[in-house]
Design an enzyme around this catalytic site. Structure first.
Site, short mmCIF file in Angstrom:
data_model
loop_
_atom_site.label_atom_id
_atom_site.label_comp_id
_atom_site.label_asym_id
_atom_site.label_seq_id
_atom_site.Cartn_x
_atom_site.Cartn_y
_atom_site.Cartn_z
N ASP A 17 46.69 50.32 -5.07
CA ASP A 17 47.02 49.90 -3.62
C ASP A 17 45.46 48.91 -3.10
O ASP A 17 44.37 49.28 -3.23
CB ASP A 17 47.34 50.74 -2.55
N GLU A 30 50.99 44.51 -1.37
CA GLU A 30 50.18 44.24 -1.55
C GLU A 30 49.87 46.11 -3.19
O GLU A 30 48.95 46.64 -3.07
CB GLU A 30 48.79 44.26 -1.41
N ASN A 73 44.47 39.73 5.66
CA ASN A 73 45.27 38.58 6.13
C ASN A 73 45.20 37.51 7.68
O ASN A 73 45.32 37.00 7.94
CB ASN A 73 46.99 39.09 5.56
N HIS A 128 47.23 34.26 5.86
CA HIS A 128 47.47 34.74 4.10
C HIS A 128 47.16 33.67 2.62
O HIS A 128 47.62 34.67 1.23
CB HIS A 128 49.05 34.50 5.23
N ASP A 141 46.19 35.89 -0.94
CA ASP A 141 47.43 35.73 -2.01
C ASP A 141 46.37 35.62 -2.39
O ASP A 141 46.70 35.36 -4.02
CB ASP A 141 47.92 34.31 -1.04
#
Length: 326
Positions: free
Chosen positions: A198, A241, A206, A211, A215
């Site tokens: 994780d 994630e 974010n 974002h 990404d």
């Protein structure tokens, strides 16, 4: 003393011959290649194959048998289909993969080069060919090159099993492969490990940097982690994630050693163009397969170990308690 056939039987015979001749004429004009094979698997005639981009001339096959031309397992299967078609009089079909390089009776120049070693897929359609002028019973084998269709099927299969952002396997592909590996591990008594990973503080990244930064972080992390895995390992994106790594033939010590290397690898990643100064880390839960354990149970234990790693400060690995190899 033999009697001449009656006008009715002669007319019927002539009609069958005319139909056969029309069929052979049509086949000669088609781009696909066809073969007349006798009941012993000998190539009696080679017809068509005018599409040179899809077929190599098969004239060198004449007089040879299926077992001269093809790998033994495929030759056995093809001969069985020819004989079945002749005996039952019904269409038989097969899909098979073949390389030109695997056909030893073709000229050497045809069996070398990139084209010769490429895999081609064919659909074979086999029908008996009555009234053919040959001392043995024969069948017509129409070989249709379906390689473009197979390539398209493979492309869409890859799309259906691939995460579009990272290029990793998706959850569906992970589960399909995992159930196979669990069955193999139990059957051969081999170890199997699973890592649940994780991304730490992903939502914060974010929210603060957008974002696009999130990404890019996911892409860089997964690329870096995948770079230290073996070919046999499978890394998949299982959530926003969240990631999993399936490790065949890997026991507890090997899984923990890899987990520590993954932690170090992620710590070295930076995002100067997106989030300067941000330190990236992950948390990892590790579990190894127990005797007679299902993949679902293995995954739950790896999840529990991941929660423990996050609860105890993140940027670390925790192993499921009591993990033992089959």
């Amino acid at each position: 003393m033999e009697h001449d056939p009656s006008p009715v039987s002669r007319a019927a015979y002539d009609a069958v011959c005319a139909e056969r001749d029309q069929l052979l004429t049509l086949l000669r004009a088609l781009p696909d290649i066809s073969f007349v094979l006798d009941e012993h698997g000998v190539y009696v005639n080679v017809i068509g194959g005018t599409n040179e981009a899809m077929y190599v001339s098969g004239q060198n096959l004449l007089g040879h048998s299926l077992h001269d031309a093809l790998p033994t397992p495929l030759a056995d299967e093809c001969l069985h289909l020819v004989r079945t078609a002749i005996e039952c009089g019904e269409l038989q079909t097969i899909e098979y993969c073949l390389r030109v390089a695997d056909v030893p009776v073709l000229p050497e120049e045809a069996r070398t080069g990139a084209r010769a070693t490429a895999h081609h897929w064919f659909e074979g359609r086999v029908l008996p060919l009555p009234a053919y002028d040959h001392h043995n019973r024969v069948a017509l084998w129409v070989a249709v090159n379906i390689t473009p269709r197979k390539q398209l099927e493979h492309y869409w299969q890859e799309v259906a099993h691939t995460d579009p952002l990272t290029g990793l396997a998706n959850r569906q592909r992970l589960f399909e492969r995992a159930h196979q590996e669990v069955e193999r591990a139990h059957r051969h008594q081999h170890p199997l490990a699973l890592l649940q990973i994780d991304f730490d503080y992903f939502k914060r990244l974010n929210n603060e940097y957008g974002h696009a930064a999130g990404d890019e972080a996911l892409r860089r992390i997964t690329q870096a982690c995948a770079g230290i895995l073996r070919d046999a390992d499978l890394m998949a994106r299982t959530g926003g994630e969240e990631f999993a790594i399936l490790l065949p033939d890997t026991g507890p010590d090997g899984a923990l050693d890899l987990s520590r290397r993954l932690l170090e690898t992620v710590r070295e990643i930076s995002l100067p163009d997106f989030a300067p100064g941000v330190r990236l880390t992950v948390s990892i839960g590790c579990a190894t397969l127990r005797v007679e354990e299902s993949f679902d149970r293995l995954m739950r234990r790896a999840d529990e170990a991941l929660y423990e790693a996050k609860a105890s400060g993140r940027d670390r690995v925790c192993a499921s308690q009591g993990s033992r190899e089959p």
